[in-house]
Design a protein around this motif. Sequence first.
Motif, PDB file in Angstrom:
ATOM      1  N   ASP A  55       0.663  -1.166   0.110  1.00 18.10           N
ATOM      2  CA  ASP A  55      -0.003  -0.046   0.126  1.00 18.10           C
ATOM      3  C   ASP A  55       0.868   1.245   0.038  1.00 18.10           C
ATOM      4  O   ASP A  55       0.392   2.391   0.503  1.00 18.10           O
ATOM      5  N   ALA A  59      -3.017   3.092  -1.493  1.00 13.97           N
ATOM      6  CA  ALA A  59      -3.435   1.459  -1.697  1.00 13.97           C
ATOM      7  C   ALA A  59      -3.532   1.438  -3.571  1.00 13.97           C
ATOM      8  O   ALA A  59      -4.460   2.202  -3.957  1.00 13.97           O
ATOM      9  N   ASN A  87      -8.387  -4.681  -2.861  1.00 13.38           N
ATOM     10  CA  ASN A  87      -7.015  -4.103  -3.421  1.00 13.38           C
ATOM     11  C   ASN A  87      -7.231  -3.776  -4.960  1.00 13.38           C
ATOM     12  O   ASN A  87      -6.601  -2.871  -5.459  1.00 13.38           O
TER      13      ASN A  87
END
Lengths: 232, 83
Positions: A55, A59, A87
Motif C-alpha cells: 500500500d 493503496a 485492493n
Amino acid sequence: MKIAIIQFGGTNCDMDVQHVLKDVVGVDAETVWYKDENLAGFDGVVVPGGFSYGDYLRAGAIAARTPIMDSVKKIAAEGKPVLGICNGFQVLTEARVLEGALTTNEYPKFRCHWTNIRVETTDTPFTSKFRKGEVIRMPIAHMEGKFFAEEPTLAELDENEQVVFRYVDEKGRATDEANPNGSLENIAGIVNTSRNILGLMPHPERASESILGSADGRKVFESMADYITENF
Amino acid sequence: MQYQATVTIEQKAGMLDPEGTTAKRALGHLGYAVESVKTAKLYEIVLEAESAEVAEQKVDEMCQKLIANPLIHNYTIQLRELN
C-alpha cells in the motif's frame, strides 16, 4: 474459457479467487504474475485483493502503473469482463479505468466484518444472476475503502446506473449506520460506462460457499462466467 | 545540474483527514487545546536536469502520474540546487 487472476507482490486473495472459480463455479482460471504481461488467450480478468506493494504511496497506486495493466486495459477494450476486488478495486481506480478514489475509512481503522449489500443493477456482466434490489451478504476487509468522487462524477454514476452495490442495513436501507467506511452515497461497487469493468470493496470470493456463512458472492463469478460463455 | 525537490502532498480542502483528527483528539487528552491538525506526506526527490525550470516540470509530471492522486490531493514543489 479461461480467466486470468493477476498477482502483484503483496496480493493475497489470488488463491481464494482461483479456488472459487475452479472448484466452486467450475471454470478454468490461472494466476498470472504481473511480469508476464501477455494476457492473450484469456477471456476475463480478476484483480484480487491484498496489499500490493505494501500500500505504499496509496493503496493500489504502484500496481496500477505496472505494464500488465496495459494488457488488462486491452482485454477490457475488447469487451471482456474485468473484476477488481478490494485492493483490485483500488488498483482499477488508481489506473483510472474506474471513476473516483478509495480513501482512508472515515473511522481510520482496518474493518473486517460481514456487510449487507444491495444489488442496484443487474445490467452488468457480474450481476445478471441477482435480482435488482436484492440484499446480499459479503464480508469487507480494508482500511482504505471510503469511496470518494466529486459531485458531477457522483451524479453521472447515478444517472448511468453505474453504482452496482451499496452498503445497506438488513432491511435494505442505505443508512449511515450500515455504511462501514463513510463511502459517499454508501457506494460499495461501481462499473465503468461500458459496464464490463467492476470494482467492489466487499469480497465475493469469501462468500461463495454456504459453509463460510454466505454463498451470495458466488453469483458474481457465475454471472461473469455466463457472460463469457455467451459472448466470447 | 543536480536539484532536490521537496514535494508536499496534502488532502484537498473538504477531504477528511482521519489521522489529523485522531492526533488532534490525542493532543486534547494530553491537555493541548489545538484548533486543528492536518497531516501531509513529504517526498524528497533528487534529480539531474538542465535547469531549475526543467527539473520542476519533471517533478510536476511525476506528481501528476504517480506521487499524488490529483482527484484527492493538492501538492506543492519546492526546489533547490544541490552543489
